[in-house]
Scaffold this active site. Structure first.
Site, short mmCIF file in Angstrom:
data_model
loop_
_atom_site.label_atom_id
_atom_site.label_comp_id
_atom_site.label_asym_id
_atom_site.label_seq_id
_atom_site.Cartn_x
_atom_site.Cartn_y
_atom_site.Cartn_z
N ARG A 116 -10.88 0.36 5.40
CA ARG A 116 -9.47 0.25 5.78
C ARG A 116 -9.01 1.46 6.57
O ARG A 116 -9.33 2.59 6.24
CB ARG A 116 -8.60 0.12 4.52
CG ARG A 116 -7.15 -0.24 4.81
CD ARG A 116 -6.34 -0.29 3.53
NE ARG A 116 -5.94 1.04 3.08
CZ ARG A 116 -5.48 1.32 1.86
NH1 ARG A 116 -5.39 0.35 0.95
NH2 ARG A 116 -5.13 2.55 1.52
N ASP A 122 0.80 -1.22 0.00
CA ASP A 122 0.00 0.00 0.00
C ASP A 122 0.84 1.28 0.00
O ASP A 122 1.79 1.42 0.77
CB ASP A 122 -0.93 0.02 1.22
CG ASP A 122 -2.15 -0.86 1.04
OD1 ASP A 122 -2.51 -1.15 -0.12
OD2 ASP A 122 -2.75 -1.25 2.06
#
Length: 303
Positions: A272, A103
């Site tokens: 998230r 990420d």
């Protein structure tokens, strides 16, 4: 294994992943329980919790704060309404994100970890895969390890519009791409970073890595593909079948992940929250360097 705090930690594969039972997640966990979860995360790289349906956005955020200081939802993608730390990952309607990545590596301070909570999942399909980039490094042939130690890669959030044109829903993909790359970020990272807590070496590549510093486009693509094939070897991976209320926490400094996009246009939605990370440092002690963009508003630099 069973701990003194009554957590049950069960490894899922030989190299990555463990399921943790015996805990109700939230911001009120005792310090020793939070510390044990953190240790399990460092050991297994990704940990999973079933049956956390009680969690809402506030509870998820409060739990994530026990693991460290939080980032905003994303450097360019807006947060869930009124929730500065929550990224709404809604893949319904053909949105396709199916490439291996770590990420937010296009900034100089990628997240240390992420907490992902399943809201709606398809009745079949939509699993997530994670790969252990530490064991991937350890099992590289020695000659390739030595080369990787010396390489640096340029990561960017600029979109590949050929991929957009080939997507299942080009109009939606183009709109998302324009938001995602609305501010251009570009960072040069070491291909092998030293984990700031464990001292382990891990491979820092994935889909945001577009080229290797000092090498041609074709040479970069070949070498990145060669190393990536080692990262995603099945022996280094774990696959999680989601149910509503599941929570996954992964060490973003030691993993890559991807969605298995086999669910068509059926609803799939997860939230998230990410924990701020440090600036990666290579084997030679050189830190990552910014080429474009300023991520200060997205993430503090973790101490």
């Amino acid at each position: 294994m069973t701990s003194s705090t009554s957590l049950s930690i069960t490894p899922i594969t030989g190299r990555i992943g463990a399921e943790i039972a015996g805990v109700r997640l939230g911001g009120d966990l005792p310090a020793d329980v939070a510390a044990e979860i953190r240790l399990a995360l460092l050991t297994h790289k990704v940990v999973f919790f079933r049956g956390q349906e009680h969690l809402d956005e506030d509870g998820q955020t409060a739990f994530a704060r026990l693991l460290g200081e939080l980032t905003t939802a994303h450097p360019t993608v807006p947060a869930l309404d009124g929730r500065a730390h929550i990224l709404d990952l809604d893949y319904s309607g053909g949105q396709k994100v199916d490439r291996w990545h770590t990420d937010v590596t296009f900034v100089d301070r990628p997240p240390a970890a992420s907490v992902l909570r399943a809201i709606t999942v398809p009745p079949a399909g939509g699993d997530t895969l994670w790969a252990n980039t530490v064991t991937a490094y350890e099992y590289l042939p020695a000659e390739l390890r030595d080369l990787a130690d010396r390489l640096r890669a340029v990561h960017t959030n600029q979109f590949d519009y050929a991929r957009v044109a080939a997507s299942e829903n080009p109009e939606r993909a183009r709109a998302y791409a324009e938001v995602f790359s609305s501010t251009v970020f570009e960072t040069e990272h070491p291909v092998v970073r030293v984990h700031p807590e464990t001292g382990e070496r891990s491979i820092l590549l994935g889909d945001f890595a577009r080229r290797l510093a000092g090498l041609s486009t074709s040479a970069s693509a070949s070498i990145i593909r060669l190393i990536q094939e080692e990262v995603t070897a099945v022996e280094n991976t774990v696959r999680w079948r989601w149910a509503p209320g599941d929570v996954a926490v992964w060490d973003n400094r030691a993993t890559q992940h991807r969605v298995v996009h086999d669910f068509g246009d059926r609803p799939r939605r997860l939230h998230r929250v990410t924990i701020a990370g440090d600036i990666p440092v290579g084997v030679d002690g050189r830190p990552s360097s910014v080429l474009a963009g300023d991520a200060a508003a997205y993430s503090p630099i973790a101490a």
